[in-house]
Scaffold this motif. Structure first.
Motif, PDB file in Angstrom:
ATOM      1  N   ALA A  15       0.833  -1.208   0.000  1.00 16.75           N
ATOM      2  CA  ALA A  15       0.000   0.000   0.000  1.00 16.75           C
ATOM      3  C   ALA A  15       0.869   1.260   0.000  1.00 16.75           C
ATOM      4  O   ALA A  15       0.561   2.233  -0.691  1.00 16.75           O
ATOM      5  CB  ALA A  15      -0.928  -0.010   1.213  1.00 16.75           C
ATOM      6  N   ARG A  16       1.958   1.234   0.762  1.00 15.94           N
ATOM      7  CA  ARG A  16       2.856   2.400   0.781  1.00 15.94           C
ATOM      8  C   ARG A  16       3.497   2.606  -0.586  1.00 15.94           C
ATOM      9  O   ARG A  16       3.601   3.739  -1.072  1.00 15.94           O
ATOM     10  CB  ARG A  16       3.931   2.220   1.862  1.00 15.94           C
ATOM     11  N   LYS A  17       3.898   1.518  -1.220  1.00 14.63           N
ATOM     12  CA  LYS A  17       4.507   1.605  -2.542  1.00 14.63           C
ATOM     13  C   LYS A  17       3.510   2.144  -3.568  1.00 14.63           C
ATOM     14  O   LYS A  17       3.847   2.992  -4.407  1.00 14.63           O
ATOM     15  CB  LYS A  17       5.000   0.215  -2.967  1.00 14.63           C
ATOM     16  N   GLN A  18       2.251   1.668  -3.495  1.00 21.57           N
ATOM     17  CA  GLN A  18       1.229   2.141  -4.423  1.00 21.57           C
ATOM     18  C   GLN A  18       0.973   3.639  -4.247  1.00 21.57           C
ATOM     19  O   GLN A  18       0.772   4.360  -5.236  1.00 21.57           O
ATOM     20  CB  GLN A  18      -0.067   1.351  -4.218  1.00 21.57           C
ATOM     21  N   LEU A  19       0.978   4.110  -3.018  1.00 22.28           N
ATOM     22  CA  LEU A  19       0.766   5.535  -2.771  1.00 22.28           C
ATOM     23  C   LEU A  19       1.925   6.373  -3.318  1.00 22.28           C
ATOM     24  O   LEU A  19       1.715   7.447  -3.893  1.00 22.28           O
ATOM     25  CB  LEU A  19       0.594   5.796  -1.277  1.00 22.28           C
ATOM     26  N   LEU A  20       3.141   5.893  -3.140  1.00 20.20           N
ATOM     27  CA  LEU A  20       4.294   6.607  -3.693  1.00 20.20           C
ATOM     28  C   LEU A  20       4.150   6.783  -5.201  1.00 20.20           C
ATOM     29  O   LEU A  20       4.414   7.857  -5.753  1.00 20.20           O
ATOM     30  CB  LEU A  20       5.584   5.845  -3.378  1.00 20.20           C
ATOM     31  N   GLN A  21       3.715   5.711  -5.858  1.00 26.21           N
ATOM     32  CA  GLN A  21       3.588   5.749  -7.305  1.00 26.21           C
ATOM     33  C   GLN A  21       2.393   6.582  -7.762  1.00 26.21           C
ATOM     34  O   GLN A  21       2.340   7.018  -8.913  1.00 26.21           O
ATOM     35  CB  GLN A  21       3.493   4.325  -7.861  1.00 26.21           C
ATOM     36  N   ALA A  22       1.434   6.797  -6.864  1.00 21.87           N
ATOM     37  CA  ALA A  22       0.242   7.571  -7.212  1.00 21.87           C
ATOM     38  C   ALA A  22       0.408   9.068  -6.974  1.00 21.87           C
ATOM     39  O   ALA A  22      -0.431   9.860  -7.391  1.00 21.87           O
ATOM     40  CB  ALA A  22      -0.968   7.067  -6.419  1.00 21.87           C
ATOM     41  N   LEU A  23       1.497   9.460  -6.307  1.00 24.77           N
ATOM     42  CA  LEU A  23       1.694  10.881  -6.022  1.00 24.77           C
ATOM     43  C   LEU A  23       1.826  11.672  -7.322  1.00 24.77           C
ATOM     44  O   LEU A  23       2.393  11.187  -8.296  1.00 24.77           O
ATOM     45  CB  LEU A  23       2.947  11.081  -5.170  1.00 24.77           C
ATOM     46  N   PRO A  24       1.311  12.895  -7.351  1.00 27.21           N
ATOM     47  CA  PRO A  24       1.326  13.687  -8.592  1.00 27.21           C
ATOM     48  C   PRO A  24       2.739  13.973  -9.090  1.00 27.21           C
ATOM     49  O   PRO A  24       3.628  14.311  -8.300  1.00 27.21           O
ATOM     50  CB  PRO A  24       0.623  14.992  -8.189  1.00 27.21           C
ATOM     51  N   ALA A  25       2.939  13.829 -10.393  1.00 24.31           N
ATOM     52  CA  ALA A  25       4.206  14.216 -11.007  1.00 24.31           C
ATOM     53  C   ALA A  25       4.353  15.728 -10.885  1.00 24.31           C
ATOM     54  O   ALA A  25       3.385  16.473 -11.001  1.00 24.31           O
ATOM     55  CB  ALA A  25       4.223  13.788 -12.468  1.00 24.31           C
ATOM     56  N   GLY A  26       5.564  16.185 -10.643  1.00 22.91           N
ATOM     57  CA  GLY A  26       5.805  17.612 -10.526  1.00 22.91           C
ATOM     58  C   GLY A  26       5.550  18.187  -9.152  1.00 22.91           C
ATOM     59  O   GLY A  26       5.653  19.396  -8.951  1.00 22.91           O
ATOM     60  N   TRP A  27       5.214  17.333  -8.180  1.00 23.75           N
ATOM     61  CA  TRP A  27       4.954  17.809  -6.822  1.00 23.75           C
ATOM     62  C   TRP A  27       6.248  17.800  -6.027  1.00 23.75           C
ATOM     63  O   TRP A  27       6.908  16.760  -5.901  1.00 23.75           O
ATOM     64  CB  TRP A  27       3.914  16.924  -6.151  1.00 23.75           C
ATOM     65  N   SER A  28       6.610  18.931  -5.486  1.00 27.04           N
ATOM     66  CA  SER A  28       7.809  19.021  -4.662  1.00 27.04           C
ATOM     67  C   SER A  28       7.484  18.522  -3.259  1.00 27.04           C
ATOM     68  O   SER A  28       6.785  19.192  -2.495  1.00 27.04           O
ATOM     69  CB  SER A  28       8.299  20.470  -4.594  1.00 27.04           C
ATOM     70  N   VAL A  29       7.958  17.337  -2.942  1.00 24.99           N
ATOM     71  CA  VAL A  29       7.556  16.692  -1.705  1.00 24.99           C
ATOM     72  C   VAL A  29       8.682  15.832  -1.155  1.00 24.99           C
ATOM     73  O   VAL A  29       9.442  15.229  -1.905  1.00 24.99           O
ATOM     74  CB  VAL A  29       6.287  15.825  -1.938  1.00 24.99           C
ATOM     75  N   GLU A  30       8.830  15.853   0.142  1.00 20.79           N
ATOM     76  CA  GLU A  30       9.773  14.977   0.832  1.00 20.79           C
ATOM     77  C   GLU A  30       8.956  13.937   1.584  1.00 20.79           C
ATOM     78  O   GLU A  30       8.142  14.284   2.447  1.00 20.79           O
ATOM     79  CB  GLU A  30      10.649  15.777   1.794  1.00 20.79           C
ATOM     80  N   VAL A  31       9.184  12.656   1.276  1.00 22.36           N
ATOM     81  CA  VAL A  31       8.336  11.585   1.786  1.00 22.36           C
ATOM     82  C   VAL A  31       9.052  10.759   2.840  1.00 22.36           C
ATOM     83  O   VAL A  31      10.204  10.360   2.653  1.00 22.36           O
ATOM     84  CB  VAL A  31       7.880  10.655   0.634  1.00 22.36           C
ATOM     85  N   SER A  32       8.355  10.503   3.934  1.00 24.39           N
ATOM     86  CA  SER A  32       8.803   9.512   4.909  1.00 24.39           C
ATOM     87  C   SER A  32       7.672   8.507   5.091  1.00 24.39           C
ATOM     88  O   SER A  32       6.522   8.766   4.712  1.00 24.39           O
ATOM     89  CB  SER A  32       9.173  10.165   6.247  1.00 24.39           C
ATOM     90  N   GLN A  33       8.002   7.351   5.662  1.00 21.68           N
ATOM     91  CA  GLN A  33       7.009   6.280   5.779  1.00 21.68           C
ATOM     92  C   GLN A  33       6.982   5.733   7.200  1.00 21.68           C
ATOM     93  O   GLN A  33       8.003   5.705   7.887  1.00 21.68           O
ATOM     94  CB  GLN A  33       7.325   5.149   4.801  1.00 21.68           C
ATOM     95  N   ALA A  34       5.788   5.279   7.606  1.00 21.98           N
ATOM     96  CA  ALA A  34       5.614   4.622   8.898  1.00 21.98           C
ATOM     97  C   ALA A  34       4.762   3.378   8.692  1.00 21.98           C
ATOM     98  O   ALA A  34       3.777   3.409   7.949  1.00 21.98           O
ATOM     99  CB  ALA A  34       4.943   5.566   9.891  1.00 21.98           C
ATOM    100  N   ALA A  35       5.147   2.297   9.344  1.00 23.43           N
ATOM    101  CA  ALA A  35       4.419   1.039   9.196  1.00 23.43           C
ATOM    102  C   ALA A  35       3.382   0.830  10.288  1.00 23.43           C
ATOM    103  O   ALA A  35       2.596  -0.108  10.222  1.00 23.43           O
ATOM    104  CB  ALA A  35       5.402  -0.140   9.188  1.00 23.43           C
ATOM    105  N   THR A  36       3.367   1.693  11.293  1.00 20.53           N
ATOM    106  CA  THR A  36       2.403   1.572  12.387  1.00 20.53           C
ATOM    107  C   THR A  36       1.903   2.955  12.792  1.00 20.53           C
ATOM    108  O   THR A  36       2.573   3.976  12.558  1.00 20.53           O
ATOM    109  CB  THR A  36       3.021   0.903  13.632  1.00 20.53           C
ATOM    110  N   GLY A  37       0.757   2.985  13.451  1.00 22.93           N
ATOM    111  CA  GLY A  37       0.242   4.240  13.963  1.00 22.93           C
ATOM    112  C   GLY A  37       1.137   4.838  15.035  1.00 22.93           C
ATOM    113  O   GLY A  37       1.311   6.058  15.111  1.00 22.93           O
ATOM    114  N   LEU A  38       1.718   3.984  15.872  1.00 19.03           N
ATOM    115  CA  LEU A  38       2.617   4.464  16.920  1.00 19.03           C
ATOM    116  C   LEU A  38       3.839   5.149  16.319  1.00 19.03           C
ATOM    117  O   LEU A  38       4.274   6.206  16.780  1.00 19.03           O
ATOM    118  CB  LEU A  38       3.056   3.289  17.802  1.00 19.03           C
ATOM    119  N   GLU A  39       4.378   4.547  15.267  1.00 23.16           N
ATOM    120  CA  GLU A  39       5.537   5.120  14.585  1.00 23.16           C
ATOM    121  C   GLU A  39       5.184   6.466  13.957  1.00 23.16           C
ATOM    122  O   GLU A  39       5.961   7.425  14.012  1.00 23.16           O
ATOM    123  CB  GLU A  39       6.029   4.136  13.522  1.00 23.16           C
TER     124      GLU A  39
END
Length: 327
Positions: A15-39
């Motif tokens: 799901a995280r990988k799919q979201l990364l690939q779905a992000l708009p092209a040309g969007w200036s964004v720095e992405v981090s990921q968390a696998a749990t709500g606590l994280e």
């Protein structure tokens, strides 16, 4: 305009990988990921996270709890929920808890783009997000997320029929020998007698059987929820099984691009022990890819378990169907 700090929180690496690939092209964004709500909460507490893409069904701390904690601690973060739980009540609850939008899984890139734009989060700087294929996804994780999406859609349909909110845990996906399947079913039975409805399915060389387990102590309550007078218990079980199993299989079929043909649902045992069910079906369940999912109805002491038992021969075909997600 500075890059937007985005946090993706989902227990599924697919799901995280799919979201990364779905992000708009040309969007200036720095992405981090968390696998749990606590994280995710710990990362947000450190500061700097502007946008959170949040799943609902997660272990330890689910999305509802994350939203509630964000509100309680007054943590500033624009949250968009992206979930397979598409019940109307789920959408209402997350918006009430402070989410700005809800998107159904898997996220449609156009819908995601429109949502981000409506919240004023897009800019015109070159994209900083890496949209390469990234990590390879394992079969179980990929298939679990496919099943999660299908189960969420089925729950939304069931919620409308019964007029209740369905509580959705994370599905279990395992390749089991008959002895291990016995233990899984025994755990689902929780020491009670039960009635099981079975329905076979096949499509694209992928075959199996869906098994819906009803605990005898809850059958009468289910019949009342269906709101029909003189509704025989067996008729209710067959109708409910057909609805739920069909919805789940349809959700899976759509994602892996097959069409399942289904047999007629049949009652395997009424007021039977789990040992009897295993004895009657041990030959065809010698080794199976088992998907286990337990539904609970909020406000009612009603639980029932759905198992999808794919034949051993189907596993390789499923791997091929999911290869585009796993690479």
């Amino acid at each position: 305009m500075a890059a937007v700090s985005l946090l993706i929180c989902d227990d599924s690496s697919l799901a995280r990988k799919q979201l990364l690939q779905a992000l708009p092209a040309g969007w200036s964004v720095e992405v981090s990921q968390a696998a749990t709500g606590l994280e995710a909460l710990e990362r947000i507490r450190q500061g700097g996270v502007e946008v959170l893409l949040l799943d609902l069904t997660m272990p330890e701390l689910d999305g509802y709890q994350v939203l509630a904690q964000l509100r309680e601690e007054r943590l500033s973060c624009k949250t968009i929920v992206i979930s397979a739980d598409v019940q109307d009540e789920a959408v209402r609850r997350v918006l009430e808890l402070g989410a700005l939008a809800f998107i159904r899984k898997p996220a449609d890139p156009v819908h995601l783009h429109q949502t981000l734009a409506s919240l004023g989060l897009l800019n015109d700087l070159p994209a900083l997000v890496d949209r390469s294929k990234g990590e390879s996804i394992g079969f179980r994780d990929a298939f679990r997320e496919v099943v999660n999406v299908a189960m969420g859609r089925a729950a939304a349909l069931l919620a409308r029929v019964l007029g209740v909110f369905i509580q959705l845990p994370i599905p279990n996906v395992n390749l089991l020998e008959v002895g291990e399947l016995h233990m899984a079913l025994a755990d689902a039975a929780r020491g009670e007698t039960l009635t099981a409805v079975c329905q076979g399915y096949i499509g694209g060389g992928i075959a199996g059987e869906a098994l819906l387990l009803f605990h005898d102590s809850e059958v009468a309550d289910m019949a009342r929820l269906m709101r029909r007078q003189n509704y025989r218990e067996m008729e209710m079980l067959l109708d409910l099984s057909s609805l739920l199993i069909s919805a789940c299989l349809s959700g899976i079929a759509e994602q892996i691009e097959v069409v399942f043909s289904q047999g007629h649902p049949q009652v395997l045992g009424q007021h039977a022990s789990i040992d009897e069910l295993i004895r009657l079906n041990s030959e065809r369940w010698k080794k199976t890819l088992a998907v286990e999912f337990s539904y609970s109805l909020e406000g009612h002491d009603i639980h029932f378990d759905l198992l999808l038992l794919f034949t051993e021969d189907s596993v390789e075909l499923l791997r091929r169907k999911l290869a585009y997600l796993m690479d």
